[in-house]
Design an enzyme around this catalytic site. Structure first.
Site, mmCIF file in Angstrom:
data_model
loop_
_atom_site.group_PDB
_atom_site.id
_atom_site.type_symbol
_atom_site.label_atom_id
_atom_site.label_comp_id
_atom_site.label_asym_id
_atom_site.label_seq_id
_atom_site.Cartn_x
_atom_site.Cartn_y
_atom_site.Cartn_z
ATOM 1 N N ARG A 246 42.568 1.640 71.915
ATOM 2 C CA ARG A 246 42.379 0.812 73.378
ATOM 3 C C ARG A 246 42.183 -0.291 73.526
ATOM 4 N NH1 ARG A 246 45.883 3.581 74.794
ATOM 5 N NH2 ARG A 246 45.772 5.045 76.880
ATOM 6 N N GLU A 275 46.564 -7.035 78.036
ATOM 7 C CA GLU A 275 48.086 -6.422 77.451
ATOM 8 C C GLU A 275 49.149 -7.514 78.407
ATOM 9 O OE1 GLU A 275 48.581 -2.963 76.365
ATOM 10 O OE2 GLU A 275 47.213 -2.788 74.536
ATOM 11 N N HIS A 294 51.647 -2.972 71.370
ATOM 12 C CA HIS A 294 51.425 -1.641 71.809
ATOM 13 C C HIS A 294 52.372 -0.425 71.720
ATOM 14 C CE1 HIS A 294 49.027 1.052 74.906
ATOM 15 N NE2 HIS A 294 49.786 1.595 73.782
#
Length: 329
Positions: A246, A275, A294
């Protein structure tokens, strides 16, 4: 199963999900699907509107499901199914208070995320994006002994922070590269670490002795901001740091400082805060920092399985039956 009035139960999906999941929901014939029909995240106002009166909610990591959303949904809400292994976007205390069941998608993305983490580690350590850029911009001239040299895994010490399902899958894939020592840290020693000759060590030992540090822990109050100035200052200046857990586990300002000052050799990130990372972010100016968007679980088969599992969890919660992956909290 239908509601007392004989109507189909209403479910709200906060995004388009893989077709494998949609097929399962359609075939079940128990719910009326209302969908935020986009690949982009649902706006907050549209989420609050869409969830009204819903019996089930299928959401993603980018959707903050808090008391406001639960209030907007109202008393019908029985189940929340998240298309993710992480659940830090869910206000679990509020959800538990209201007796709402939660489904998530662990295990199914373990292999894909581990593969991507190894790819990111190799790309960062061996400077692959930099090499590709040099080919494109004409920087590739004659062969030079030290040009674009990086760091290899053979004979190295690898430290894995969090030897859970994904951490273990990463370790298994790294060992055949000739890793000499595998250190790991976490709350407790793990019996399965023996399979990769893992040594359970304090975090400080792992940070100071590892040539490669891979972060694969879950986000908790203890791990939030764990990789900070003090952490990077203990690393070898030839060490490579990789995070696929994370973004908030890392203090990005401190990471930028460590990378730009030569305190550490390089970093590879598949997760950031926020993000997406703004295109003018300082980390993106560094040659020794590889940032991916990601994509840990981004294989067609994995996303399809995640879609199917999230649909099955949703149906189980709606019908009061077993959910294949129910979060107990």
């Amino acid at each position: 199963m239908q509601t007392a009035a004989g109507k189909l139960m209403k479910v709200f999906l906060t995004r388009r999900i893989p077709p494998e999941g949609m097929k399962i929901l359609s075939a079940a014939g128990v719910c009326e699907v209302s969908l935020w029909d986009s690949d982009e995240p649902v706006q907050r106002a549209d989420l609050l509107k869409g969830v009204q009166g819903a019996h089930g909610l299928l959401c993603l990591l980018s959707d903050k499901i808090d008391a406001e959303v639960l209030d907007a949904a109202g008393p019908n809400l029985k189940v929340i199914s998240t298309l993710s292994v992480g659940y830090d976007h869910l206000a679990l205390d509020e959800i538990k208070k209201r007796g709402i069941r939660v489904g998530y998608t662990p295990d199914v993305l373990t292999d894909a995320t581990a593969e991507l983490t190894v790819a990111l580690l190799l790309a960062t350590a061996r400077r692959l994006p930099e090499g590709v850029e040099e080919v494109k911009n004409g920087g590739w001239s004659s062969w030079k002994p030290l040009w674009l040299c990086g760091y290899g895994l053979s004979g190295s010490t690898v430290g894995v922070i969090g030897l859970g399902r994904i951490g273990m899958a990463i370790a298994r894939r790294l060992m055949p590269f000739g890793v000499k020592r595998l250190l790991y840290s976490g709350r407790t020693a793990k019996a399965h670490a023996a399979e990769v000759n893992g040594e359970f060590v304090p975090l400080d030992t792992l940070v100071s002795e590892s040539d490669f540090i891979v972060v694969s822990c879950s986000l908790t109050p203890e791990t939030q901001g764990m990789c900070d100035k003090a952490f990077f200052s203990k690393m070898k200046n030839t060490a490579v740091f990789v995070n696929s857990s994370r973004g908030t586990v890392v203090n990005q300002e401190d990471l930028y400082e460590a990378l730009s000052s030569g305190q550490i050799a390089a970093a590879g990130l598949d997760v950031t805060t926020p993000e997406p990372l703004p295109t003018n972010h300082p980390l993106l100016t560094l040659k020794n920092c590889v940032v991916l968007p990601h994509i840990g679980s981004a294989t067609y088969s994995t996303r399809g399985i995640m879609g199917a599992l999230s649909a099955q969890n949703l149906l189980g919660g709606l019908q009061g039956t077993d959910m294949p992956s129910e979060l107990t909290f």
